[in-house]
Design a protein around this motif. Sequence first.
Motif, PDB file in Angstrom:
ATOM      1  N   SER A  43       1.866   2.176  -3.466  1.00 52.75           N
ATOM      2  CA  SER A  43       0.743   2.911  -4.290  1.00 52.75           C
ATOM      3  C   SER A  43       0.418   4.225  -3.795  1.00 52.75           C
ATOM      4  O   SER A  43       0.268   5.473  -4.305  1.00 52.75           O
ATOM      5  CB  SER A  43      -0.505   2.017  -4.036  1.00 52.75           C
ATOM      6  OG  SER A  43      -1.619   2.533  -4.705  1.00 52.75           O
ATOM      7  N   ASN A  44       0.614   4.430  -2.519  1.00 48.39           N
ATOM      8  CA  ASN A  44       0.467   5.834  -1.943  1.00 48.39           C
ATOM      9  C   ASN A  44       1.346   6.600  -2.351  1.00 48.39           C
ATOM     10  O   ASN A  44       0.978   7.967  -2.533  1.00 48.39           O
ATOM     11  CB  ASN A  44       0.461   5.631  -0.243  1.00 48.39           C
ATOM     12  CG  ASN A  44       0.176   6.851   0.410  1.00 48.39           C
ATOM     13  OD1 ASN A  44      -1.125   7.453   0.221  1.00 48.39           O
ATOM     14  ND2 ASN A  44       1.068   7.545   0.916  1.00 48.39           N
ATOM     15  N   TYR A  45       2.694   6.225  -2.383  1.00 50.31           N
ATOM     16  CA  TYR A  45       3.559   7.198  -2.997  1.00 50.31           C
ATOM     17  C   TYR A  45       3.288   7.682  -4.342  1.00 50.31           C
ATOM     18  O   TYR A  45       3.183   8.883  -4.666  1.00 50.31           O
ATOM     19  CB  TYR A  45       5.109   6.802  -3.051  1.00 50.31           C
ATOM     20  CG  TYR A  45       6.010   7.712  -3.856  1.00 50.31           C
ATOM     21  CD1 TYR A  45       6.439   8.709  -3.251  1.00 50.31           C
ATOM     22  CD2 TYR A  45       6.070   7.134  -5.389  1.00 50.31           C
ATOM     23  CE1 TYR A  45       7.417   9.393  -4.062  1.00 50.31           C
ATOM     24  CE2 TYR A  45       7.175   8.214  -5.971  1.00 50.31           C
ATOM     25  CZ  TYR A  45       7.848   9.054  -5.373  1.00 50.31           C
ATOM     26  OH  TYR A  45       8.574   9.746  -6.103  1.00 50.31           O
ATOM     27  N   TYR A  46       2.818   6.795  -5.386  1.00 55.77           N
ATOM     28  CA  TYR A  46       2.726   7.277  -6.809  1.00 55.77           C
ATOM     29  C   TYR A  46       1.287   8.124  -6.596  1.00 55.77           C
ATOM     30  O   TYR A  46       1.069   8.869  -7.726  1.00 55.77           O
ATOM     31  CB  TYR A  46       2.491   6.109  -7.503  1.00 55.77           C
ATOM     32  CG  TYR A  46       4.075   5.795  -7.798  1.00 55.77           C
ATOM     33  CD1 TYR A  46       4.996   6.517  -8.572  1.00 55.77           C
ATOM     34  CD2 TYR A  46       4.376   4.511  -7.351  1.00 55.77           C
ATOM     35  CE1 TYR A  46       6.066   5.875  -8.874  1.00 55.77           C
ATOM     36  CE2 TYR A  46       6.019   3.939  -7.633  1.00 55.77           C
ATOM     37  CZ  TYR A  46       6.735   4.929  -8.313  1.00 55.77           C
ATOM     38  OH  TYR A  46       7.923   4.350  -8.719  1.00 55.77           O
ATOM     39  N   ASN A  47       0.431   7.706  -5.756  1.00 59.94           N
ATOM     40  CA  ASN A  47      -0.897   8.278  -5.915  1.00 59.94           C
ATOM     41  C   ASN A  47      -0.934   9.762  -5.299  1.00 59.94           C
ATOM     42  O   ASN A  47      -1.749  10.465  -5.451  1.00 59.94           O
ATOM     43  CB  ASN A  47      -1.955   7.526  -5.183  1.00 59.94           C
ATOM     44  CG  ASN A  47      -2.674   6.364  -5.836  1.00 59.94           C
ATOM     45  OD1 ASN A  47      -2.971   6.573  -6.967  1.00 59.94           O
ATOM     46  ND2 ASN A  47      -2.848   5.301  -5.343  1.00 59.94           N
ATOM     47  N   THR A  48       0.057   9.972  -4.468  1.00 60.00           N
ATOM     48  CA  THR A  48       0.077  11.259  -3.552  1.00 60.00           C
ATOM     49  C   THR A  48       1.191  12.292  -3.659  1.00 60.00           C
ATOM     50  O   THR A  48       0.916  13.653  -3.793  1.00 60.00           O
ATOM     51  CB  THR A  48      -0.352  10.936  -1.966  1.00 60.00           C
ATOM     52  OG1 THR A  48       0.786  10.175  -1.691  1.00 60.00           O
ATOM     53  CG2 THR A  48      -1.636  10.157  -1.778  1.00 60.00           C
TER      54      THR A  48
ATOM     55  N   THR B  67       9.455   1.934   5.370  1.00 60.16           N
ATOM     56  CA  THR B  67       8.007   1.410   5.996  1.00 60.16           C
ATOM     57  C   THR B  67       8.261  -0.332   6.021  1.00 60.16           C
ATOM     58  O   THR B  67       7.618  -0.633   7.160  1.00 60.16           O
ATOM     59  CB  THR B  67       6.781   1.424   4.649  1.00 60.16           C
ATOM     60  OG1 THR B  67       6.786   2.815   4.175  1.00 60.16           O
ATOM     61  CG2 THR B  67       5.686   0.649   5.197  1.00 60.16           C
TER      62      THR B  67
ATOM     63  N   ASN C 164       4.198  11.677  -5.765  1.00 54.52           N
ATOM     64  CA  ASN C 164       5.182  11.302  -6.642  1.00 54.52           C
ATOM     65  C   ASN C 164       6.030  12.830  -7.470  1.00 54.52           C
ATOM     66  O   ASN C 164       4.929  13.350  -7.798  1.00 54.52           O
ATOM     67  CB  ASN C 164       4.444  10.498  -7.932  1.00 54.52           C
ATOM     68  CG  ASN C 164       5.475  10.313  -8.915  1.00 54.52           C
ATOM     69  OD1 ASN C 164       6.713   9.800  -8.891  1.00 54.52           O
ATOM     70  ND2 ASN C 164       5.132  10.319 -10.250  1.00 54.52           N
TER      71      ASN C 164
ATOM     72  N   ASP D 265       0.818  -1.529  -0.080  1.00 57.36           N
ATOM     73  CA  ASP D 265       0.109   0.098  -0.073  1.00 57.36           C
ATOM     74  C   ASP D 265       0.674   1.183   0.168  1.00 57.36           C
ATOM     75  O   ASP D 265       0.589   2.233  -0.493  1.00 57.36           O
ATOM     76  CB  ASP D 265      -0.852   0.128   1.056  1.00 57.36           C
ATOM     77  CG  ASP D 265      -2.023  -0.930   0.815  1.00 57.36           C
ATOM     78  OD1 ASP D 265      -2.242  -1.695  -0.244  1.00 57.36           O
ATOM     79  OD2 ASP D 265      -2.651  -1.257   2.128  1.00 57.36           O
ATOM     80  N   ALA D 266       1.893   1.241   0.449  1.00 52.46           N
ATOM     81  CA  ALA D 266       2.868   2.486   0.788  1.00 52.46           C
ATOM     82  C   ALA D 266       3.377   2.754  -0.652  1.00 52.46           C
ATOM     83  O   ALA D 266       3.630   4.185  -0.929  1.00 52.46           O
ATOM     84  CB  ALA D 266       3.956   2.038   1.787  1.00 52.46           C
TER      85      ALA D 266
END
Length: 404
Positions: A43-48, A286, A50, A40-41
């Motif tokens: 995905s979170n980086y690229y979603n929020t 993480t 990047n 999830d971390a």
Amino acid sequence: MLDIQAIRADFPILTQTVNGKPLVYFDNAATSQKPKVVIDAISNYYNTINANIHRGVHTLSQLATDAYEISRQKIQKHINAKHSFEVLFTSGTTHGINLVASGFGQFIKAGDEIMISAIEHHSNIVPWQMLCERTGANLVVIPMNDKGELIIEEFEKLLSERTKLVSVNHISNALGTINPIKHIIDKAHAVGAAIFIDGAQAAPHLAIDVQALDCDFYAFSGHKMCGPTGTGILYGKEEWLNKLPPYQGGGEMIKEVTFAKTTYADLPHKFEAGTPNIAGGIVLGTAVDYLNSIGLDNIQAYEHELLEYGTQKLLEIEGLTIVGTSAHKTSVISFNLDGIHPYDVGTIVDKMGIAVRTGHHCTQPIMDAFCIPGTIRASFAFYNTKEEIDALVTAVLKAQRMLG
């Protein structure tokens, strides 16, 4: 006591079936599985957030930079480095070894000696061979005994004023042997040699304290400790990192560039040319948080239980031989069945949903010493169970009946 079922629930891949059987993953020495918090971390980086780091005044760049450097600080604390700038992000252990081997040539002359051991991974052999070929230095090898342990008395005899660097693994990936690295470090320093520790197999299983060890360099890979592939750490003492030349040239590692002369950035950026694996570096922090939430001491104790149980159960199989019987081991069991090629056993075991590794495990000199083509290697992690070991025993017995 660990709640193993709760831990297993953290790993989505463990719920799947392979060849119609529940997955039993015993290839952890090659790479570990990833908990959902790590997945999830990413995905979170690229979603929020990047963005490229260290170079932008805009908000996303600052957020990404902060997250990247916070991860560096987490890892500094995790291995007890004195300074965060002694923690270099790499693509893995192999990258860290090559970085040091490349730069160390300026301290080596013909006739000097680089010392490694008989139980090294190819990644801790080949870069030093290349260094010796470039400089005329000699490669010296610490021998092992028939248990797969280093012969420390011979190591001490081999040390001399010609020894400039000793590079050994903390734990053997092929045998599970835990080396007495504190003793090796102290003896190397006593003759003025630098010391490099390949910690790829140790970081997932043991608490590491680089200041207590007093090593000059320590490298490990993120993907073996629940982190992303393409991530790793090279720890180096400040004095050594300042002396070593840069490994690569490019953006980020410079202070000032003109066509006449370039000056290099301060640590750690001197060794981190180009855009790094930003998401990987952040998420490695993480993964470290996740391991620490369970506790390395708890992990080590439970994995030792698995090692003892697996050793006992596998040795009940007639015609099975364990390769690597050191008194001090981590949760790796390499074994063979009399008269049967390891690859054939691994293929049948895989049909029963069990992932083991077969072959020489990038340690051909070890296999040559034991006069075998390779082994079947079962390597356990803290999310494995004794019931899974029972399934392995059943599968090995089936393979023996089919192939014997």
